[in-house]
Design a protein around this motif. Structure first.
Motif, PDB file in Angstrom:
ATOM      1  N   LEU A 124      61.138   4.857  52.345  1.00  0.00           N
ATOM      2  CA  LEU A 124      61.353   3.559  51.928  1.00  0.00           C
ATOM      3  C   LEU A 124      60.344   2.586  52.646  1.00  0.00           C
ATOM      4  O   LEU A 124      60.590   2.506  54.210  1.00  0.00           O
ATOM      5  N   VAL A 125      59.448   1.398  52.407  1.00  0.00           N
ATOM      6  CA  VAL A 125      59.249   0.316  53.209  1.00  0.00           C
ATOM      7  C   VAL A 125      59.390  -0.784  52.794  1.00  0.00           C
ATOM      8  O   VAL A 125      59.510  -0.680  51.711  1.00  0.00           O
ATOM      9  N   SER A 126      59.416  -1.346  54.068  1.00  0.00           N
ATOM     10  CA  SER A 126      59.485  -3.089  53.107  1.00  0.00           C
ATOM     11  C   SER A 126      58.458  -3.384  52.891  1.00  0.00           C
ATOM     12  O   SER A 126      57.038  -2.753  52.382  1.00  0.00           O
ATOM     13  N   PRO A 127      58.310  -4.865  52.039  1.00  0.00           N
ATOM     14  CA  PRO A 127      57.418  -5.512  51.744  1.00  0.00           C
ATOM     15  C   PRO A 127      56.217  -5.773  53.210  1.00  0.00           C
ATOM     16  O   PRO A 127      55.555  -5.983  52.440  1.00  0.00           O
ATOM     17  N   ALA A 148      52.250  -4.641  52.737  1.00  0.00           N
ATOM     18  CA  ALA A 148      51.561  -5.740  53.331  1.00  0.00           C
ATOM     19  C   ALA A 148      51.231  -4.907  54.333  1.00  0.00           C
ATOM     20  O   ALA A 148      49.162  -5.413  53.736  1.00  0.00           O
ATOM     21  N   ALA A 149      51.109  -3.886  55.020  1.00  0.00           N
ATOM     22  CA  ALA A 149      50.126  -4.381  55.938  1.00  0.00           C
ATOM     23  C   ALA A 149      49.214  -2.564  55.812  1.00  0.00           C
ATOM     24  O   ALA A 149      48.461  -2.476  56.522  1.00  0.00           O
ATOM     25  N   MET A 150      50.144  -1.717  54.641  1.00  0.00           N
ATOM     26  CA  MET A 150      49.176  -0.251  54.328  1.00  0.00           C
ATOM     27  C   MET A 150      48.020  -0.695  53.973  1.00  0.00           C
ATOM     28  O   MET A 150      47.279   0.487  53.223  1.00  0.00           O
ATOM     29  N   ILE A 151      48.387  -1.459  52.614  1.00  0.00           N
ATOM     30  CA  ILE A 151      47.896  -1.962  52.181  1.00  0.00           C
ATOM     31  C   ILE A 151      45.781  -2.175  52.620  1.00  0.00           C
ATOM     32  O   ILE A 151      45.001  -1.365  52.205  1.00  0.00           O
ATOM     33  N   ASN A 152      46.085  -2.745  53.434  1.00  0.00           N
ATOM     34  CA  ASN A 152      44.760  -2.920  54.364  1.00  0.00           C
ATOM     35  C   ASN A 152      44.568  -2.131  55.392  1.00  0.00           C
ATOM     36  O   ASN A 152      42.899  -2.317  56.000  1.00  0.00           O
ATOM     37  N   ARG A 153      45.083  -0.895  55.345  1.00  0.00           N
ATOM     38  CA  ARG A 153      44.240   0.101  56.248  1.00  0.00           C
ATOM     39  C   ARG A 153      44.288   0.957  55.911  1.00  0.00           C
ATOM     40  O   ARG A 153      43.499   2.574  56.304  1.00  0.00           O
ATOM     41  N   GLU A 154      44.808   1.411  54.782  1.00  0.00           N
ATOM     42  CA  GLU A 154      44.912   3.365  53.934  1.00  0.00           C
ATOM     43  C   GLU A 154      44.548   3.200  52.212  1.00  0.00           C
ATOM     44  O   GLU A 154      44.800   1.943  51.846  1.00  0.00           O
ATOM     45  N   PRO A 155      44.047   3.583  51.796  1.00  0.00           N
ATOM     46  CA  PRO A 155      43.579   4.154  50.569  1.00  0.00           C
ATOM     47  C   PRO A 155      44.939   4.689  49.865  1.00  0.00           C
ATOM     48  O   PRO A 155      45.919   5.349  50.364  1.00  0.00           O
ATOM     49  N   MET A 156      45.112   3.423  48.797  1.00  0.00           N
ATOM     50  CA  MET A 156      46.713   3.677  48.332  1.00  0.00           C
ATOM     51  C   MET A 156      46.762   4.047  46.956  1.00  0.00           C
ATOM     52  O   MET A 156      45.468   2.568  46.344  1.00  0.00           O
ATOM     53  N   VAL A 157      46.890   4.331  46.493  1.00  0.00           N
ATOM     54  CA  VAL A 157      47.364   3.499  45.020  1.00  0.00           C
ATOM     55  C   VAL A 157      49.015   3.016  44.793  1.00  0.00           C
ATOM     56  O   VAL A 157      50.021   3.531  44.992  1.00  0.00           O
ATOM     57  N   ILE A 200      57.884   4.497  49.117  1.00  0.00           N
ATOM     58  CA  ILE A 200      59.362   3.646  47.846  1.00  0.00           C
ATOM     59  C   ILE A 200      59.344   2.473  48.289  1.00  0.00           C
ATOM     60  O   ILE A 200      59.057   2.532  49.357  1.00  0.00           O
ATOM     61  N   LEU A 201      58.650   1.206  46.956  1.00  0.00           N
ATOM     62  CA  LEU A 201      59.239  -0.544  47.632  1.00  0.00           C
ATOM     63  C   LEU A 201      60.059  -1.191  48.231  1.00  0.00           C
ATOM     64  O   LEU A 201      60.663  -0.887  47.053  1.00  0.00           O
ATOM     65  N   ASN A 235      59.749 -11.943  47.036  1.00  0.00           N
ATOM     66  CA  ASN A 235      61.252 -12.871  47.689  1.00  0.00           C
ATOM     67  C   ASN A 235      60.442 -12.272  49.107  1.00  0.00           C
ATOM     68  O   ASN A 235      60.928 -13.918  49.653  1.00  0.00           O
ATOM     69  N   ALA A 236      59.756 -11.997  49.255  1.00  0.00           N
ATOM     70  CA  ALA A 236      58.990 -11.989  50.483  1.00  0.00           C
ATOM     71  C   ALA A 236      57.776 -13.259  50.302  1.00  0.00           C
ATOM     72  O   ALA A 236      57.143 -13.210  51.391  1.00  0.00           O
ATOM     73  N   GLY A 237      57.052 -13.814  49.448  1.00  0.00           N
ATOM     74  CA  GLY A 237      56.640 -14.573  49.708  1.00  0.00           C
ATOM     75  C   GLY A 237      54.968 -14.003  49.045  1.00  0.00           C
ATOM     76  O   GLY A 237      54.042 -14.469  49.946  1.00  0.00           O
TER      77      GLY A 237
END
Length: 130
Positions: free
Chosen positions: A6-9, A13-22, A113-114, A123-125
């Motif tokens: 489980l990852v928080s929003p 957001a940080a992961m999206i900028n540092r690793e390849p994701m789908v 999983i988000l 809700n995290a904006g």
């Protein structure tokens, strides 16, 4: 290496900028069309697909989702992030996505999983694609 599923929003957001994701949205097509995480692909079949436990049914399940995940852009090198609406309304469809990916042999350390689903992201904006 982070083995948390489980990852928080904010973590996402940080992961999206540092690793390849789908990003895989398991909600229905109408909810996805209304708004979704930027760059997410919709695979509602994670929730709706029913398989039999016969050898033929398991082959069909494997083939169906191997094709769907490959089409979404997963090769085993990217982190797969699966989400649903809120984790209290989707009957565990994001968790089913995790199980399907593991069943297919996707690396455990590459599946997330988000936590709180799309509602938590909103809700995290954080930005959504509409």
């Amino acid at each position: 290496m982070n083995n948390r599923v489980l990852v928080s929003p904010s973590e996402l957001a940080a992961m999206i900028n540092r690793e390849p994701m789908v990003l895989i949205d398991t909600r229905d097509a109408a909810s996805y069309a209304e708004a979704h995480l930027p760059g997410a692909v919709n695979i509602h079949e994670i929730f709706t697909y029913l398989a039999t436990t016969t050898p033929e049914g398991l082959v069909a399940l494997r083939d169906t989702f191997a094709q769907a995940f490959a089409k979404a852009g997963l090769s085993g090198r990217e982190t797969a992030l699966v989400y649903e609406q809120s984790m209290t309304t989707g009957f565990g469809q994001s968790c089913r996505g995790y199980v399907l990916l593991r069943y297919l042999g996707y690396p455990r350390d590459k599946i997330r999983i988000l936590h709180g689903g799309y509602n938590a992201w909103r809700n995290a904006g954080l930005p959504s694609h509409q």
